[in-house]
Design an enzyme around this catalytic site. Structure first.
Site, PDB file in Angstrom:
ATOM      1  N   GLY A  43     136.232 -25.025  80.038  1.00 18.46           N
ATOM      2  CA  GLY A  43     136.538 -26.279  79.337  1.00 18.46           C
ATOM      3  C   GLY A  43     135.292 -27.107  79.062  1.00 18.46           C
ATOM      4  O   GLY A  43     134.344 -27.099  79.846  1.00 18.46           O
ATOM      5  N   ARG A  79     136.787 -18.703  77.592  1.00 18.73           N
ATOM      6  CA  ARG A  79     137.239 -18.460  78.962  1.00 18.73           C
ATOM      7  C   ARG A  79     137.314 -16.975  79.325  1.00 18.73           C
ATOM      8  O   ARG A  79     138.048 -16.599  80.239  1.00 18.73           O
ATOM      9  CB  ARG A  79     138.608 -19.109  79.177  1.00 18.73           C
ATOM     10  N   ASP A  85     134.222 -23.520  88.749  1.00 18.62           N
ATOM     11  CA  ASP A  85     134.237 -22.653  89.937  1.00 18.62           C
ATOM     12  C   ASP A  85     134.469 -21.187  89.573  1.00 18.62           C
ATOM     13  O   ASP A  85     133.768 -20.302  90.067  1.00 18.62           O
ATOM     14  CB  ASP A  85     135.250 -23.150  90.974  1.00 18.62           C
ATOM     15  N   ASP A  86     135.403 -20.936  88.649  1.00 18.41           N
ATOM     16  CA  ASP A  86     135.676 -19.542  88.294  1.00 18.41           C
ATOM     17  C   ASP A  86     134.473 -18.919  87.574  1.00 18.41           C
ATOM     18  O   ASP A  86     134.112 -17.776  87.833  1.00 18.41           O
ATOM     19  CB  ASP A  86     136.916 -19.447  87.397  1.00 18.41           C
ATOM     20  N   LYS A 115     129.560 -27.250  86.183  1.00 17.71           N
ATOM     21  CA  LYS A 115     130.220 -28.012  85.127  1.00 17.71           C
ATOM     22  C   LYS A 115     131.703 -28.131  85.394  1.00 17.71           C
ATOM     23  O   LYS A 115     132.299 -27.151  85.816  1.00 17.71           O
ATOM     24  CB  LYS A 115     130.007 -27.274  83.790  1.00 17.71           C
ATOM     25  N   THR A 116     132.313 -29.211  85.207  1.00 16.59           N
ATOM     26  CA  THR A 116     133.752 -29.403  85.023  1.00 16.59           C
ATOM     27  C   THR A 116     134.095 -30.880  85.157  1.00 16.59           C
ATOM     28  O   THR A 116     133.647 -31.544  86.102  1.00 16.59           O
ATOM     29  CB  THR A 116     134.651 -28.578  85.980  1.00 16.59           C
ATOM     30  N   ILE A 117     134.865 -31.360  84.205  1.00 17.30           N
ATOM     31  CA  ILE A 117     135.307 -32.754  84.299  1.00 17.30           C
ATOM     32  C   ILE A 117     136.185 -32.937  85.534  1.00 17.30           C
ATOM     33  O   ILE A 117     136.336 -34.040  86.022  1.00 17.30           O
ATOM     34  CB  ILE A 117     136.088 -33.209  83.044  1.00 17.30           C
ATOM     35  N   ASP A 118     136.782 -31.828  86.024  1.00 21.12           N
ATOM     36  CA  ASP A 118     137.755 -31.930  87.123  1.00 21.12           C
ATOM     37  C   ASP A 118     137.139 -32.447  88.423  1.00 21.12           C
ATOM     38  O   ASP A 118     137.857 -32.920  89.295  1.00 21.12           O
ATOM     39  CB  ASP A 118     138.403 -30.569  87.399  1.00 21.12           C
ATOM     40  N   TYR A 123     156.931 -52.381  79.140  1.00 18.39           N
ATOM     41  CA  TYR A 123     156.915 -50.919  79.321  1.00 18.39           C
ATOM     42  C   TYR A 123     156.294 -50.513  80.650  1.00 18.39           C
ATOM     43  O   TYR A 123     155.332 -51.136  81.117  1.00 18.39           O
ATOM     44  CB  TYR A 123     156.073 -50.254  78.226  1.00 18.39           C
ATOM     45  N   ARG A 148     142.854 -29.748  86.451  1.00 18.70           N
ATOM     46  CA  ARG A 148     143.777 -28.629  86.654  1.00 18.70           C
ATOM     47  C   ARG A 148     144.424 -28.610  88.028  1.00 18.70           C
ATOM     48  O   ARG A 148     145.608 -28.353  88.161  1.00 18.70           O
ATOM     49  CB  ARG A 148     142.997 -27.313  86.466  1.00 18.70           C
ATOM     50  N   GLU A 164     140.557 -36.245  75.189  1.00 22.44           N
ATOM     51  CA  GLU A 164     139.867 -37.444  74.684  1.00 22.44           C
ATOM     52  C   GLU A 164     138.516 -37.643  75.355  1.00 22.44           C
ATOM     53  O   GLU A 164     137.634 -38.303  74.808  1.00 22.44           O
ATOM     54  CB  GLU A 164     140.721 -38.694  74.968  1.00 22.44           C
ATOM     55  N   GLY A 165     138.376 -37.103  76.581  1.00 19.71           N
ATOM     56  CA  GLY A 165     137.145 -37.396  77.339  1.00 19.71           C
ATOM     57  C   GLY A 165     136.215 -36.209  77.494  1.00 19.71           C
ATOM     58  O   GLY A 165     135.079 -36.364  77.932  1.00 19.71           O
ATOM     59  N   ARG A 166     136.685 -35.015  77.145  1.00 16.30           N
ATOM     60  CA  ARG A 166     135.882 -33.825  77.481  1.00 16.30           C
ATOM     61  C   ARG A 166     134.621 -33.681  76.638  1.00 16.30           C
ATOM     62  O   ARG A 166     133.706 -32.965  77.011  1.00 16.30           O
ATOM     63  CB  ARG A 166     136.733 -32.557  77.329  1.00 16.30           C
TER      64      ARG A 166
HETATM   65  P1  FBP Z   1     137.097 -26.138  83.486  1.00 13.52           P
HETATM   66  O1  FBP Z   1     137.565 -25.970  84.888  1.00 13.52           O
HETATM   67  O2  FBP Z   1     136.812 -24.877  82.785  1.00 13.52           O
HETATM   68  O3  FBP Z   1     135.946 -27.106  83.413  1.00 13.52           O
HETATM   69  O4  FBP Z   1     138.254 -26.825  82.627  1.00 13.52           O
HETATM   70  C1  FBP Z   1     138.851 -27.983  83.029  1.00 13.52           C
HETATM   71  C2  FBP Z   1     140.000 -28.406  82.168  1.00 13.52           C
HETATM   72  O5  FBP Z   1     139.622 -29.479  81.331  1.00 13.52           O
HETATM   73  C3  FBP Z   1     141.190 -28.780  83.043  1.00 13.52           C
HETATM   74  O6  FBP Z   1     141.124 -30.126  83.429  1.00 13.52           O
HETATM   75  C4  FBP Z   1     142.364 -28.435  82.185  1.00 13.52           C
HETATM   76  O7  FBP Z   1     143.501 -28.098  82.934  1.00 13.52           O
HETATM   77  C5  FBP Z   1     141.879 -27.231  81.426  1.00 13.52           C
HETATM   78  O8  FBP Z   1     140.481 -27.353  81.333  1.00 13.52           O
HETATM   79  C6  FBP Z   1     142.478 -27.109  80.053  1.00 13.52           C
HETATM   80  O9  FBP Z   1     141.871 -26.046  79.431  1.00 13.52           O
HETATM   81  P2  FBP Z   1     142.193 -25.540  77.959  1.00 13.52           P
HETATM   82  O10 FBP Z   1     141.826 -26.638  77.036  1.00 13.52           O
HETATM   83  O11 FBP Z   1     141.333 -24.327  77.810  1.00 13.52           O
HETATM   84  O12 FBP Z   1     143.646 -25.240  77.956  1.00 13.52           O
END
Ligand code: FBP
Length: 550
Positions: A80, A144, A174-175, A201-204, A242, A251, A423-425
């Site tokens: 991602g 991926r 991680d993967d 790397k990962t926004i997570d 609301y 994820r 929106e943030g990636r």
């Molecule tokens: P990575 O672990 O590869 O950095 O991806 C993170 C992520 O943005 C998760 O937060 C999200 O669940 C997933 O990618 C969504 O991936 P895709 O857009 O490929 O469906």
């Protein structure tokens, strides 16, 4: 050349700040030999050539060796998107050029698949200059594809040899870094003469440990989400009609939701790790939120915000057991996708154990179906497709209706739904991510130059000014344990989940009751790239609290 906005032009001129240790020639100082976080014997046996390596720290070299010959490097963006990927690449480019100006950088296109399919471009200075300090992975694209088969390693080796590439840098989560480690081991075992270096790397935010303090992209992405949640909170506090159910990407771990909660002070935030630790059911979660809605209604406040981590479903213990059984079932049913929707449902119900079949049947049909849809290439449920925000608000609405009928609730409940992820990636990296990523890439060049393989680029001390950051490398095997994937035990990097005893969660837990009943919203506003350091250069709240901030 494409047209640029005024901000793009101004931002292109930003010069990321490097740790002072990387300002000239460096030498690597070796630490102690390392061990994997768990399952040491199994990991050692699987990685005989890359297990147990020492940590490396770079220092200024007072006596630099004579000039290094030019060398070629390949780079891959994997998984991602995360803000700052382009700066890792520009840092790597500048780093290899600083070592020898005739060194060259090749980018493999659309992720690891580009290596296997021999799709690449040479990244020249004019290309790199177009992408400095920009968000996105569009310089070479991402993908991926999972690198795990010997055939793929050999196909990759063909093109690496053809381009005379001495090292491959894999920028991923991680993967992908697990794959980087497997590839490093394979190339070392076969004396291929290709080093492999990973970048976190990962926004997570779940690729972290003592040595990797944060993954890049988390800082920027959470700032973007917090800005938008803050705006929603202003709207919600203005109209007062609301309840906003906001699902946030991530994820598995709830770091993004927790960080946003610390930034915006919502009325409710679910932390999946707590749900698991307390063995909560879906009904417990629904009851807790409905109780907050009812309590606020007593004060006349029929509005609020609820943050929901994307990975929640997999942390509800009963759902986790169901998903684990579903993963194994789908892995051994290759023709599952060819069945009709009804056939799939009855096949699943008749194949699952009685307990799991019961839970599966009790779920709204749409959610149950989403649990059986295609896994990602790493065998994970695609949780971003599951509409938990709608599931929860529907169930809460039903519960409130029951309470109303029983005279226990008198308010009005109307819900709005949001999902923030994409929106943030690809936002332009914050100053923190711009500097951090550039340093990670520049540092990767130094790891290559000192002959390292199977290492992850590591830049630490991140709440200090960037000149004081500590640069070096961490053996990837150090982060590994054995986990069940696609029905088999595999070596993988251990995900860092939210630590319920850690400072960020505790700060949240101390304040959440007040946030629930009173309206304590904070409005962080948009990321600022120019201006005073306290506005522009703040690290995430998570990092701040983890490193002793009060
Ligand atoms: P990575 O672990 O590869 O950095 O991806 C993170 C992520 O943005 C998760 O937060 C999200 O669940 C997933 O990618 C969504 O991936 P895709 O857009 O490929 O469906």
């Amino acid at each position: 050349m494409t047209k640029k906005s005024a901000l793009q032009k101004a931002r292109a001129a930003y010069q990321p700040k490097l740790p002072s240790a990387l300002w000239g020639a460096v030498r690597a100082v070796e630490g102690e030999p390392t061990q994997s976080v768990a399952d040491q014997e199994e990991i050692k046996a699987l990685f005989p050539n890359t297990y147990g390596l020492p940590e490396l720290t770079f220092e200024k070299d007072p006596k630099p060796a004579k000039a290094t010959a030019p060398f070629n490097v390949g780079v891959i963006l994997s998984g991602g998107q995360a803000p700052g990927g382009h700066n890792v690449i520009s840092g790597l480019f500048d780093g290899i050029k600083a070592i020898n100006k005739d060194s060259r950088l090749y980018g493999f296109l659309m992720g690891p698949g580009g290596l296997v399919d021999h799709q690449y471009i040479e990244l020249t200075s004019s290309i790199i200059d177009e992408y400095r300090n920009t968000g996105g992975f569009d310089i070479i694209g991402s993908g991926r594809t999972k690198l795990e088969e010997v055939e793929q390693f050999e196909k990759g080796l063909e093109i690496l040899r053809e381009l005379n590439i001495k090292a491959l840098v894999i920028i991923g989560g991680d993967d992908s870094n697990t794959n980087a480690c497997v590839l490093a081991e394979y190339y070392k075992a076969h004396n291929a003469g290709v080093q492999v270096i990973g970048c976190p790397k990962t926004i997570d935010g779940d690729l972290k440990n003592d040595m990797i303090e944060t993954s890049f992209g988390f800082d920027t992405a959470t700032k973007v989400y917090s800005e938008v949640i803050g705006n929603i909170q202003r709207d919600c506090n203005s109209a007062k009609k609301y309840w906003h159910f906001i699902k946030l990407m991530g994820r598995s771990a709830s770091h993004i939701a927790l960080e946003c909660a610390l930034q915006v002070q919502p009325n409710y935030c679910i932390i999946s790790e707590e749900v698991e630790a307390k063995n909560m059911t879906l009904d417990d979660i629904v009851t807790n939120i409905a109780a907050v809605v009812a309590k606020r209604a007593e004060n006349g406040d029929n509005f609020g915000t609820v943050l929901i981590p994307e990975g929640l479903i997999e942390f509800i213990p009963a759902m986790k057991a169901l998903i684990a059984e579903l993963n194994d079932l789908l892995a051994r049913t290759p023709d599952f996708a060819s069945k009709s929707e009804d056939e799939q449902r009855s096949f699943v119900i008749s194949s699952l154990s009685a307990d799991n079949a019961k839970i599966f049947e009790s779920l709204p049909k749409g959610v149950a179906r989403q649990l059986t849809l295609d896994r990602d290439p790493h065998g994970n449920v695609q949780v971003s497709l599951i509409e938990t925000e709608k599931l929860l608000s529907e169930m809460i609405g039903k519960k409130l209706a029951e309470w109303k009928a029983a005279g226990k609730y008198v308010g009005k409940f109307a819900a709005q739904h949001h999902f923030f992820g994409y929106e943030g990636r690809c936002a332009d990296p914050s100053n923190f991510d711009a500097d951090y990523c550039y340093a990670l890439g520049y540092n990767a060049a130094q790891l290559i130059n000192c002959g390292a393989t199977g290492y992850m680029s590591s830049v630490r001390n991140l709440t200090k000014p960037s000149v004081q950051w500590v640069a070096g490398g961490i053996p990837i095997t150090m982060m590994m344990n054995m986990e069940r994937r696609n029905g088999k035990m595999k070596p993988v990097i251990q995900k860092a989940l939210v630590d319920l005893n850690g400072k960020p969660f505790q700060k949240f837990a101390e304040q959440r009751d007040e946030w629930a009943l009173n309206t304590c919203y904070m409005y962080p506003g948009p990321i600022q790239y120019f201006g005073p350091a306290e506005v522009c250069d703040q690290p995430s709240r998570t990092l701040y609290y983890e490193q002793g901030g009060k």
